[in-house]
Design an enzyme around this catalytic site. Structure first.
Site, PDB file in Angstrom:
ATOM      1  N   ASP A 234      49.764  54.222  48.958  1.00  0.00           N
ATOM      2  CA  ASP A 234      49.008  55.294  48.329  1.00  0.00           C
ATOM      3  C   ASP A 234      49.300  56.574  49.122  1.00  0.00           C
ATOM      4  O   ASP A 234      49.917  56.545  50.192  1.00  0.00           O
ATOM      5  CB  ASP A 234      47.505  54.986  48.272  1.00  0.00           C
ATOM      6  CG  ASP A 234      46.825  55.810  47.173  1.00  0.00           C
ATOM      7  OD1 ASP A 234      47.425  56.801  46.703  1.00  0.00           O
ATOM      8  OD2 ASP A 234      45.686  55.486  46.790  1.00  0.00           O
TER       9      ASP A 234
HETATM   10  C1  NOJ Z   1      45.884  58.979  45.460  1.00  0.00           C
HETATM   11  C2  NOJ Z   1      45.275  58.008  44.512  1.00  0.00           C
HETATM   12  O1  NOJ Z   1      44.479  57.077  45.199  1.00  0.00           O
HETATM   13  C3  NOJ Z   1      46.314  57.257  43.687  1.00  0.00           C
HETATM   14  O2  NOJ Z   1      45.649  56.477  42.736  1.00  0.00           O
HETATM   15  C4  NOJ Z   1      47.269  58.214  43.056  1.00  0.00           C
HETATM   16  O3  NOJ Z   1      48.191  57.523  42.252  1.00  0.00           O
HETATM   17  C5  NOJ Z   1      47.971  58.974  44.158  1.00  0.00           C
HETATM   18  N1  NOJ Z   1      46.978  59.730  44.914  1.00  0.00           N
HETATM   19  C6  NOJ Z   1      49.049  59.918  43.624  1.00  0.00           C
HETATM   20  O4  NOJ Z   1      48.485  60.991  42.998  1.00  0.00           O
END
Ligand code: NOJ
Length: 766
Positions: free
Chosen positions: A299
């Site tokens: 993530d």
């Molecule tokens: C953080 C989020 O937790 C995730 O779900 C997302 O895909 C990413 N950022 C990218 O934006």
């Protein structure tokens, strides 16, 4: 091994030929009937790569520069730009539009040594620009075909703007509405969540990537992010083996079965280990037991966050833990590109791990067809013809109608009469063209949703007046900033009250503004935000014929409304066509059939609340005694249970019967029930089957959803609905730490929600 490189006139057409020891020649960017063998083509690239180039594939950057401006010369962006040219970037996110994607792809393909194309990812959570309802809303449809189609629309639109990877579906099971990200998932139930997860992957990815209408899906967040303590985003997760295997993991597994190409790990630690560094999750379970062949992206910054978690002392150790833990791609921490080569040379990370990660990523690029045509998703004419097209609008409207849940309809106040009525429409959200887009609204433009006011104006037979009554937020809400809620300004109250006094029926649209849910949007207070409850009560005093339309990204506390307001509709955040969908339901042009994918609590103090809880040793009590599992000041039960939802039709369930009461190994039991539409209106009902395993080596939930079927019934019609029960359906992760079905007694329930009372008993014997 001999390597030869031929440079042809066009850089894109550069052909690299690798002659392996078996004397077979493989060209990796020349598809032909002979060499479309993806494994071999992948190996042929891998064999040409330096360690740094392989690690480069494992590096993902956020869009770091305005592609139309000059190339960055200084600072972090300049470094990233150099990395791109060196082939040290495997993927980018948040680069939108065929023009920009093409420009960046051109750098990767023409300027890097091996001309390897990159993958472009984006959070296409419930659509790109044409938005479906938020995923929690869609899940309320229980309509897997519609959900798959909605994902397919999102994929086609995203693919048309150059994207080939969405960071969806989010399959985190969650039981706590305080967590703002409940809006992104399918709610509290593992069985429903698994079916929806499967459907969404199929929708995004389609059957193959041949026609550039489909994109890679990404199952997230692996794992257990939905169990953040106290519903506070990014908080610690500590759950037992039974919950992990029986509740959390099955939807993830379902997406592997659906053929998902990528996974994203999660911000949280689980039982002391940040998921990003968890070899147990990523290597043992995902890539080992489940045989997942795709790649895992971290993530955003979650590798570097292992420092804050207190597991890694610096970026280098974070890279080591993440790589050994099985994370294949680093989203925006830059720890792989900075440290991984040194870690391999020092023997702290095996090179075979790097090869494995790079192979997974390259293989995916071959699957997408990017080596054959890196600009496959960059057709400007297609972009123009596709984004926002009519067919998409029709599709998301259909999905929006199917997502609406009718919670209460006393004296059949709904549907509204189409003529001769004075209707007062009240609430700032009724005239809000952005909030219905919800959170994670992709590239949808602010103000691009159809408001309820606009939807209702399409029914000209009544006299419609609108008053906002009260603002929910102060100022314009912004994605990444705290929303300021209006707690003081009641200056518009009186106008709303007067409008209500002069109306036959009042429709109030109240709830959360679009950015009150989503990432980083946890809340401890789940009442109607701000002064809306006060407005509701004041309006109700003026006119009792109130229809309350709730817009929310999560279950809210609706006790007072449930006790007083005759009609309540849960309308989530329904996306681009929101107002049309709501108006069509209010006017009866669409008969609602949605069912709640999450329990609606009576009080925040009940959270986490879910229907498939355990019995406990003290489930029953009452009277004066306090020594049983309960609250002294509130019931244990939710206000509206999981699976609940009404229709303008009325359904009656009778005659539950079993084909046999004893199940053995290769056998099945058919359980049937008669469902009658006792009303004068055609409708649809989601018939639900729950099973209770009475005794187990590990205790079992009081009941679990094990089947459901959407059944269309004409007025007065009766249908028999049947479900099959076999050994597999009854298995669970037992106290022996394996999946098995234990012999014993079971009760099956069938009905229209998780409180279903019609039941029968059977045994499983082996
Ligand atoms: C953080 C989020 O937790 C995730 O779900 C997302 O895909 C990413 N950022 C990218 O934006």
């Amino acid at each position: 091994m001999k390597r030869r490189v031929f440079v042809l006139s066009q850089a894109v057409a550069i052909t690299l030929i690798w002659s392996c020891s078996t004397h077979k020649t493989v060209t990796y960017n020349q598809p032909s009937a002979k060499n479309n063998d993806i494994e071999r083509r992948t190996d042929s690239v891998l064999n040409l790569m330096t360690l740094e180039e392989k690690i480069g594939q494992m590096n993902q950057y956020n869009g770091f520069w305005e592609v139309t401006g000059p190339a960055p010369k200084d600072g972090a962006a300049a470094i990233k730009y150099e990395h791109l040219k060196k082939g040290w970037v495997g993927s980018m996110l948040n680069v939108l539009g065929t023009k920009d994607v093409r420009a960046l792809q051109k750098i990767a393909v023409e300027q890097s040594r091996l001309h390897i194309p990159i993958i472009f990812g984006y959070d296409v959570i419930h659509g790109y620009q044409t938005l479906s309802p938020i995923p929690l809303g869609e899940s309320a449809s229980w309509d897997l075909e519609a959900i798959q189609k909605s994902a397919a629309i999102a994929a086609e639109e995203a693919a048309a703007v150059g994207l080939n990877w969405t960071f969806a579906p989010m399959v985190d099971i969650t039981r706590d509405a305080r967590w703002g990200r409940v809006m992104e998932g399918a709610g509290e139930d593992t069985f429903l969540g698994s079916k929806i997860a499967y459907a969404r992957v199929k929708g995004f990815q389609g059957e193959n990537f041949r026609d550039a209408k489909t994109i890679l899906a990404c199952t997230k967040h692996f794992a257990a992010y939905g169990f953040a303590e106290a519903g506070r985003d990014y908080n610690t997760v500590d759950i037992g083996t039974s919950t992990l295997y029986n509740v959390v993991l099955p939807p993830f597994k379902a997406t592997v079965d659906a053929g998902v190409y990528t996974f994203m790990n999660s911000f949280n630690e689980i039982n002391g280990v940040p998921s990003t560094g968890s070899a147990f999750l990523q290597r043992d379970i995902l890539k080992g037991n489940w045989g997942f062949k795709g790649f895992v992206v971290s993530d955003w910054g979650s590798m570097a966050e292992m420092i804050a978690h207190g597991q890694a002392k610096d970026g280098k150790q974070a890279a080591e833990i993440a790589a050994n833990g099985g994370s294949d791609m680093d989203m925006e921490s830059s720890v792989y590109v900075e440290h991984l080569a040194a870690l391999v040379r020092e023997g702290k990370v095996q090179e075979s791990y790097i090869d494995d990660s790079a192979r997974r990523i390259l293989r995916t690029k071959f699957e997408l067809g990017l080596f054959d045509d890196p600009y496959k998703y960059c057709d400007e004419a297609r972009e123009k013809a596709t984004v926002g097209k009519k067919e998409f609008q029709d599709g998301v409207l259909d999905m929006a109608k199917k997502s609406i849940v009718l919670l209460k309809n006393q004296n059949d106040l709904l549907p509204l009469k189409k003529s001769g009525q004075k209707i007062a429409l009240i609430g700032a959200l009724a005239n809000d063209k952005s909030s219905p887009l919800g959170s994670w609204r992709g590239a949808a433009k602010d103000g691009s949703a159809v408001s309820v006011l606009e939807g209702m104006q399409k029914y000209p037979g009544n006299q419609l007046t609108f008053e906002k009554g009260v603002e929910v937020a102060i100022g314009t809400p912004v994605f990444g900033s705290e929303t300021k809620i209006n707690m003081t300004d009641r200056s518009e109250f009186q106008k709303a009250i007067t409008a209500a006094e002069n109306a036959d029926v009042v429709v109030m649209v109240l709830g959360e503004i679009g950015f009150q849910t989503g990432e980083g949007r946890s809340r401890v207070n789940l009442d109607l935000p701000g002064l809306q409850q006060e407005l509701l009560e004041a309006v109700y005093k003026a006119n009792k014929n109130v229809v309350l339309v709730v817009n929310s990204g999560r279950p809210l506390i609706l006790n007072w409304a449930d006790q007083n307001i005759p009609a309540i509709v849960e309308a989530w955040q329904l996306g681009t066509q929101s107002g049309n969908a709501i108006a069509q339901v209010l006017y009866g042009d669409y008969n609602p059939s949605g069912k709640l994918p999450m329990s609606f609590p009576r009080n925040v103090g009940q959270l986490p609340i879910y229907y498939n809880h355990k019995s406990t040793g003290r489930p029953n009590g009452g009277g004066e005694s306090v020594f049983w599992s309960h609250y002294g000041d509130e019931k244990n039960t939710p206000l509206y249970p999981f699976g609940y939802g009404l229709s303008y039709s009325k359904f009656e369930y009778t005659n539950l019967r079993l084909s046999t009461t004893s199940l053995s190994d290769n056998d099945r039991i058919t359980v049937s029930v008669d469902v009658k539409n006792t009303s004068k209106i055609d409708g649809k009902e989601v018939v639900q089957m729950y099973i209770h395993d009475l005794f187990g080596s590990a205790t079992r939930p009081v009941r679990e959803l094990k089947g459901f079927e959407m059944t269309a019934l004409k007025a007065g019609e009766t249908k028999t609905v049947s479900f099959d029960i076999d050994k597999k359906l009854l298995e669970f992760y037992t106290a022996n730490n394996r999946w098995e079905t234990e012999p014993g007694d079971f009760t099956v329930f069938i009905g229209g929600n998780s409180d279903a009372t019609l039941s029968a008993n059977f045994k499983y014997v082996n």
